[in-house]
Design an enzyme around this catalytic site. Structure first.
Site, PDB file in Angstrom:
ATOM      1  N   SER A 238       2.650   4.046  -7.540  1.00 50.55           N
ATOM      2  CA  SER A 238       2.362   2.694  -7.999  1.00 50.55           C
ATOM      3  C   SER A 238       3.235   1.728  -7.219  1.00 50.55           C
ATOM      4  O   SER A 238       4.401   2.025  -6.949  1.00 50.55           O
ATOM      5  CB  SER A 238       2.683   2.573  -9.492  1.00 50.55           C
ATOM      6  OG  SER A 238       2.752   1.206  -9.870  1.00 50.55           O
TER       7      SER A 238
ATOM      8  N   GLN B 128      -9.110   0.003 -16.615  1.00 53.05           N
ATOM      9  CA  GLN B 128      -9.792  -0.774 -15.570  1.00 53.05           C
ATOM     10  C   GLN B 128     -11.072  -0.052 -15.139  1.00 53.05           C
ATOM     11  O   GLN B 128     -12.121  -0.678 -14.951  1.00 53.05           O
ATOM     12  CB  GLN B 128      -8.839  -0.960 -14.388  1.00 53.05           C
ATOM     13  CG  GLN B 128      -9.444  -1.632 -13.182  1.00 53.05           C
ATOM     14  CD  GLN B 128      -8.371  -2.013 -12.171  1.00 53.05           C
ATOM     15  OE1 GLN B 128      -7.662  -2.987 -12.356  1.00 53.05           O
ATOM     16  NE2 GLN B 128      -8.236  -1.248 -11.106  1.00 53.05           N
TER      17      GLN B 128
ATOM     18  N   LEU C 237       0.809  -1.222   0.000  1.00 52.52           N
ATOM     19  CA  LEU C 237       0.000   0.000   0.000  1.00 52.52           C
ATOM     20  C   LEU C 237       0.839   1.268   0.000  1.00 52.52           C
ATOM     21  O   LEU C 237       1.867   1.353   0.665  1.00 52.52           O
ATOM     22  CB  LEU C 237      -0.922   0.007   1.230  1.00 52.52           C
ATOM     23  CG  LEU C 237      -1.902  -1.160   1.332  1.00 52.52           C
ATOM     24  CD1 LEU C 237      -2.742  -1.033   2.605  1.00 52.52           C
ATOM     25  CD2 LEU C 237      -2.809  -1.237   0.099  1.00 52.52           C
ATOM     26  N   HIS C 238       0.357   2.248  -0.759  1.00 52.01           N
ATOM     27  CA  HIS C 238       0.957   3.585  -0.790  1.00 52.01           C
ATOM     28  C   HIS C 238      -0.175   4.606  -0.645  1.00 52.01           C
ATOM     29  O   HIS C 238      -1.352   4.221  -0.489  1.00 52.01           O
ATOM     30  CB  HIS C 238       1.758   3.787  -2.077  1.00 52.01           C
ATOM     31  CG  HIS C 238       0.996   3.455  -3.333  1.00 52.01           C
ATOM     32  ND1 HIS C 238      -0.138   4.123  -3.718  1.00 52.01           N
ATOM     33  CD2 HIS C 238       1.194   2.491  -4.267  1.00 52.01           C
ATOM     34  CE1 HIS C 238      -0.585   3.625  -4.839  1.00 52.01           C
ATOM     35  NE2 HIS C 238       0.192   2.604  -5.198  1.00 52.01           N
TER      36      HIS C 238
ATOM     37  N   HIS D  12      -3.471   4.135  -2.701  1.00 53.66           N
ATOM     38  CA  HIS D  12      -4.458   3.206  -2.121  1.00 53.66           C
ATOM     39  C   HIS D  12      -5.172   3.853  -0.938  1.00 53.66           C
ATOM     40  O   HIS D  12      -6.381   3.694  -0.749  1.00 53.66           O
ATOM     41  CB  HIS D  12      -3.768   1.942  -1.600  1.00 53.66           C
ATOM     42  CG  HIS D  12      -3.048   1.131  -2.639  1.00 53.66           C
ATOM     43  ND1 HIS D  12      -1.683   0.961  -2.642  1.00 53.66           N
ATOM     44  CD2 HIS D  12      -3.521   0.421  -3.698  1.00 53.66           C
ATOM     45  CE1 HIS D  12      -1.341   0.179  -3.651  1.00 53.66           C
ATOM     46  NE2 HIS D  12      -2.422  -0.157  -4.309  1.00 53.66           N
TER      47      HIS D  12
HETATM   48  P1  AMP Z   1      -3.500  -2.089  -7.238  1.00 57.16           P
HETATM   49  O1  AMP Z   1      -3.064  -2.493  -5.866  1.00 57.16           O
HETATM   50  O2  AMP Z   1      -2.402  -1.587  -8.108  1.00 57.16           O
HETATM   51  O3  AMP Z   1      -4.388  -3.123  -7.902  1.00 57.16           O
HETATM   52  O4  AMP Z   1      -4.437  -0.823  -7.022  1.00 57.16           O
HETATM   53  C1  AMP Z   1      -5.593  -0.923  -6.224  1.00 57.16           C
HETATM   54  C2  AMP Z   1      -6.466   0.291  -6.453  1.00 57.16           C
HETATM   55  O5  AMP Z   1      -5.735   1.467  -6.130  1.00 57.16           O
HETATM   56  C3  AMP Z   1      -6.881   0.423  -7.922  1.00 57.16           C
HETATM   57  O6  AMP Z   1      -8.230   0.870  -7.975  1.00 57.16           O
HETATM   58  C4  AMP Z   1      -5.923   1.465  -8.430  1.00 57.16           C
HETATM   59  O7  AMP Z   1      -6.434   2.198  -9.534  1.00 57.16           O
HETATM   60  C5  AMP Z   1      -5.770   2.361  -7.217  1.00 57.16           C
HETATM   61  N1  AMP Z   1      -4.531   3.122  -7.298  1.00 57.16           N
HETATM   62  C6  AMP Z   1      -3.289   2.632  -7.540  1.00 57.16           C
HETATM   63  N2  AMP Z   1      -2.399   3.649  -7.590  1.00 57.16           N
HETATM   64  C7  AMP Z   1      -3.091   4.796  -7.389  1.00 57.16           C
HETATM   65  C8  AMP Z   1      -2.745   6.179  -7.339  1.00 57.16           C
HETATM   66  N3  AMP Z   1      -1.492   6.594  -7.509  1.00 57.16           N
HETATM   67  N4  AMP Z   1      -3.729   7.081  -7.105  1.00 57.16           N
HETATM   68  C9  AMP Z   1      -5.016   6.671  -6.944  1.00 57.16           C
HETATM   69  N5  AMP Z   1      -5.404   5.385  -6.974  1.00 57.16           N
HETATM   70  C10 AMP Z   1      -4.461   4.452  -7.200  1.00 57.16           C
END
Ligand code: AMP
Length: 281
Positions: A185, A153, A33-34, A37
């Site tokens: 990311s 997505q 998580l960042h 998320h």
């Molecule tokens: P992931 O863990 O990469 O599957 O991301 C989980 C959710 O967090 C997805 O809906 C992503 O679009 C969202 N997400 C990932 N990075 C960001 C970001 N920098 N800003 C906003 N939402 C994000």
């Protein structure tokens, strides 16, 4: 915050919260998580009383040559961050719990996955839509939150909810960026320090396109050329696609009105990065 691994335990906890009158939110993630998320969690808390976060690195959405095995994981760190931001229930299923008998049925998109990420990653979005459908069925949230960071997505999950009449609201949260503009990311952790600097070219190209659009440029082709040129000037950055598209079908547009999305995917060294910006927003 409670942490659970079993599907039944999620159902029980959600049922109890709902019996207490709570509105339920779901934030699906793959963990590590960042702040991107965590922005979804903050938004979830504004729209619901009980926030469920799932952390699941879904094998179904990774191709055979992709980074499933080395995808970054940090369960303890994720739990601490989720608890601090106000997640009520953290769902950490195993692959066996999610796919005990394999997948005799998948949710397969039609058409919308043929371009962009779908073209580079065959089967990826069927994997995404299948796991999202499963999570929706397990949690049965009133609202689910996704990041604009993953524009295709978003378009596909909107189509899923619309076309399959799923009874929930979607909330799309704007992309959270590092101070230098790079979109947050989990995959940024793959970048060497030098690549991390080169990665700025993606957000720089998008910012230039935004500037031209704000100055009145509406030609999709001109905007694309300008953005692509910025990326092509950078060593060790190779562009998979850079396009100005409509927000529903994600088809390239000749006239880039407000609401059109500029999408980019590029490889920086061995790492594939995505970014996008919504014009006029
Ligand atoms: P992931 O863990 O990469 O599957 O991301 C989980 C959710 O967090 C997805 O809906 C992503 O679009 C969202 N997400 C990932 N990075 C960001 C970001 N920098 N800003 C906003 N939402 C994000």
């Amino acid at each position: 915050m409670r942490t659970v691994r079993a599907i039944d335990a999620v159902r029980d906890a959600v049922r109890r919260a709902r019996d207490d009158g709570a509105r339920i939110a779901l934030v699906p993630t793959m963990g590590f998580l960042h702040d991107g998320h965590l922005a979804l969690v903050e938004a979830a808390r504004l729209h619901a009383d009980f926030v469920v976060m799932s952390v699941f690195v879904n094998p179904l959405q990774f191709g055979p040559t992709e980074d499933l095995a080395r995808y970054p994981r940090d369960e303890a760190g994720d739990a601490a961050k989720a608890a601090e931001r106000g997640v009520d229930l953290l769902f950490l299923p195993t692959v066996d719990a999610m796919y005990p008998t394999g997948t005799a049925v998948r949710v397969v998109p039609e058409g919308l996955d043929l371009r962009w990420e779908g073209a580079v990653r065959p089967g990826h979005f069927a994997g995404v839509l299948t796991v999202v459908t499963k999570l929706f069925n397990i949690v049965q949230p009133d609202v689910a939150l996704f990041g604009q960071k993953d524009a295709q997505q978003v378009a596909l999950v909107r189509a899923l909810v619309r076309d399959l009449d799923m009874p929930l609201d979607l909330i799309i949260v704007p992309t959270v960026r590092e101070a230098d503009g790079v979109a947050m990311s989990s995959r940024n952790s793959y970048l060497t320090p030098d690549e991390r600097v080169r990665a700025r070219a993606l957000s720089r190209a998008l910012a230039e396109v935004r500037r031209m659009h704000a100055d009145g440029q509406r030609s999709g082709a001109t905007l694309e050329r300008a953005g692509r040129a910025i990326l092509e000037r950078e060593d060790d950055v190779s562009v998979d696609y850079f396009a100005v598209v409509d927000p529903v079908r994600l088809e390239p547009v000749a006239h880039a009105g407000d609401g059109c999305i500029v999408i980019v995917a590029a490889r920086v060294g061995r790492t594939r990065l995505l970014d996008n910006t919504v014009l006029g927003a």
